[in-house]
Design a protein around this motif. Structure first.
Motif, PDB file in Angstrom:
ATOM      1  N   UNK A 159       0.779  -1.261  -0.001  1.00  0.00           N
ATOM      2  CA  UNK A 159      -0.009  -0.040  -0.022  1.00  0.00           C
ATOM      3  C   UNK A 159       0.737   1.290  -0.051  1.00  0.00           C
ATOM      4  N   UNK A 160       1.947   1.269   0.749  1.00  0.00           N
ATOM      5  CA  UNK A 160       2.796   2.410   0.900  1.00  0.00           C
ATOM      6  C   UNK A 160       3.370   2.763  -0.421  1.00  0.00           C
ATOM      7  N   UNK A 161       4.152   1.545  -1.253  1.00  0.00           N
ATOM      8  CA  UNK A 161       4.624   1.823  -2.582  1.00  0.00           C
ATOM      9  C   UNK A 161       3.755   2.255  -3.493  1.00  0.00           C
ATOM     10  N   UNK A 162       2.506   1.654  -3.479  1.00  0.00           N
ATOM     11  CA  UNK A 162       1.368   2.033  -4.354  1.00  0.00           C
ATOM     12  C   UNK A 162       1.154   3.749  -4.182  1.00  0.00           C
ATOM     13  N   UNK A 163       1.036   4.122  -2.928  1.00  0.00           N
ATOM     14  CA  UNK A 163       0.483   5.723  -2.724  1.00  0.00           C
ATOM     15  C   UNK A 163       1.692   6.395  -3.221  1.00  0.00           C
ATOM     16  N   UNK A 164       2.741   5.842  -2.839  1.00  0.00           N
ATOM     17  CA  UNK A 164       4.209   6.788  -3.470  1.00  0.00           C
ATOM     18  C   UNK A 164       4.230   6.737  -4.775  1.00  0.00           C
ATOM     19  N   UNK A 165       3.855   5.815  -5.525  1.00  0.00           N
ATOM     20  CA  UNK A 165       3.711   5.818  -6.998  1.00  0.00           C
ATOM     21  C   UNK A 165       2.701   6.888  -7.338  1.00  0.00           C
ATOM     22  N   UNK A 219       3.782  10.407  -6.913  1.00  0.00           N
ATOM     23  CA  UNK A 219       5.010  10.714  -7.848  1.00  0.00           C
ATOM     24  C   UNK A 219       4.151  10.931  -9.357  1.00  0.00           C
ATOM     25  N   UNK A 220       3.241  10.157  -9.644  1.00  0.00           N
ATOM     26  CA  UNK A 220       2.715  10.451 -11.237  1.00  0.00           C
ATOM     27  C   UNK A 220       1.769  11.517 -11.139  1.00  0.00           C
ATOM     28  N   UNK A 221       1.211  11.706 -10.043  1.00  0.00           N
ATOM     29  CA  UNK A 221      -0.144  12.758 -10.019  1.00  0.00           C
ATOM     30  C   UNK A 221       0.149  13.353  -8.592  1.00  0.00           C
ATOM     31  N   UNK A 222       0.960  14.430  -8.442  1.00  0.00           N
ATOM     32  CA  UNK A 222       1.195  15.025  -7.087  1.00  0.00           C
ATOM     33  C   UNK A 222      -0.070  15.678  -6.604  1.00  0.00           C
ATOM     34  N   UNK A 223      -0.960  16.401  -7.347  1.00  0.00           N
ATOM     35  CA  UNK A 223      -1.951  16.892  -7.238  1.00  0.00           C
ATOM     36  C   UNK A 223      -3.430  16.139  -7.161  1.00  0.00           C
ATOM     37  N   UNK A 224      -4.146  16.260  -6.262  1.00  0.00           N
ATOM     38  CA  UNK A 224      -5.504  15.713  -6.321  1.00  0.00           C
ATOM     39  C   UNK A 224      -6.649  16.924  -6.013  1.00  0.00           C
ATOM     40  N   UNK A 232       1.459  12.875   0.870  1.00  0.00           N
ATOM     41  CA  UNK A 232       2.568  12.239   0.639  1.00  0.00           C
ATOM     42  C   UNK A 232       3.425  13.261  -0.334  1.00  0.00           C
ATOM     43  N   UNK A 233       2.964  13.864  -1.265  1.00  0.00           N
ATOM     44  CA  UNK A 233       4.106  14.691  -2.020  1.00  0.00           C
ATOM     45  C   UNK A 233       4.301  15.946  -1.202  1.00  0.00           C
ATOM     46  N   UNK A 234       3.351  16.414  -0.154  1.00  0.00           N
ATOM     47  CA  UNK A 234       3.641  17.402   0.615  1.00  0.00           C
ATOM     48  C   UNK A 234       5.025  17.098   1.581  1.00  0.00           C
ATOM     49  N   UNK A 235       4.845  15.744   2.042  1.00  0.00           N
ATOM     50  CA  UNK A 235       6.050  15.670   3.062  1.00  0.00           C
ATOM     51  C   UNK A 235       7.130  15.177   2.070  1.00  0.00           C
ATOM     52  N   UNK A 236       7.183  14.738   1.043  1.00  0.00           N
ATOM     53  CA  UNK A 236       8.419  14.454   0.231  1.00  0.00           C
ATOM     54  C   UNK A 236       8.965  15.815  -0.545  1.00  0.00           C
ATOM     55  N   UNK A 237       8.243  17.005  -0.463  1.00  0.00           N
ATOM     56  CA  UNK A 237       8.836  18.242  -0.904  1.00  0.00           C
ATOM     57  C   UNK A 237       9.413  18.818   0.363  1.00  0.00           C
ATOM     58  N   UNK A 238       9.086  18.837   1.456  1.00  0.00           N
ATOM     59  CA  UNK A 238       9.325  19.378   2.695  1.00  0.00           C
ATOM     60  C   UNK A 238      10.744  18.633   3.184  1.00  0.00           C
ATOM     61  N   UNK A 239      10.726  17.297   2.809  1.00  0.00           N
ATOM     62  CA  UNK A 239      11.966  16.558   3.218  1.00  0.00           C
ATOM     63  C   UNK A 239      12.978  16.980   2.177  1.00  0.00           C
TER      64      UNK A 239
END
Length: 83
Positions: free
Chosen positions: A14-20, A23-28, A67-74
Motif C-alpha cells: 500500500x505504501x509503495x502504491x501511494x508513493x507511485x 509521484x505520478x499525480x502530485x495534485x488531487x 505524501x507529496x507535501x512530505x516529500x517536498x518538505x524533506x
C-alpha cells in the motif's frame, strides 16, 4: 506465512502504491469544493449558482497530496542543510 509477515507485506504494498500515485499525480482534487474551485449555492428559485472561491485550494480546485507535501518538505530540508 505468519499473519504478521502478511500484514507487513500488505502495508509495504500500500505504501509503495501511494508513493507511485504521489509521484505520478502530485495534485488531487480539493475535498472541500470537489474540484470546482468554488462553493455551490442556490438562488431563490433553487437553481445552483457559483458561490465564493474555495479558501482551501484558493479557487484552483486542486491540492497537493499529503505524501507529496512530505516529500517536498524533506527535499527542502535536505537542500537547505547541504548548502
Amino acid at each position: 506465512m505468519t499473519p504478521i509477515v502478511l500484514a507487513i507485506a500488505c502495508l509495504l504494498a500500500v505504501t509503495f502504491c501511494y508513493a507511485a500515485v504521489c509521484a505520478g499525480s502530485p495534485f488531487g482534487t480539493c475535498r472541500k469544493c470537489n474540484g470546482f474551485g468554488f462553493a455551490t449555492t442556490t438562488d431563490r428559485k433553487g437553481r445552483p449558482k457559483r458561490g465564493k472561491h474555495c479558501r482551501r485550494c484558493k479557487g484552483r480546485g486542486k491540492r497537493v497530496r499529503v505524501g507529496r507535501w512530505v516529500f517536498n518538505r524533506a527535499q527542502r530540508i535536505y537542500r537547505e542543510g547541504t548548502r
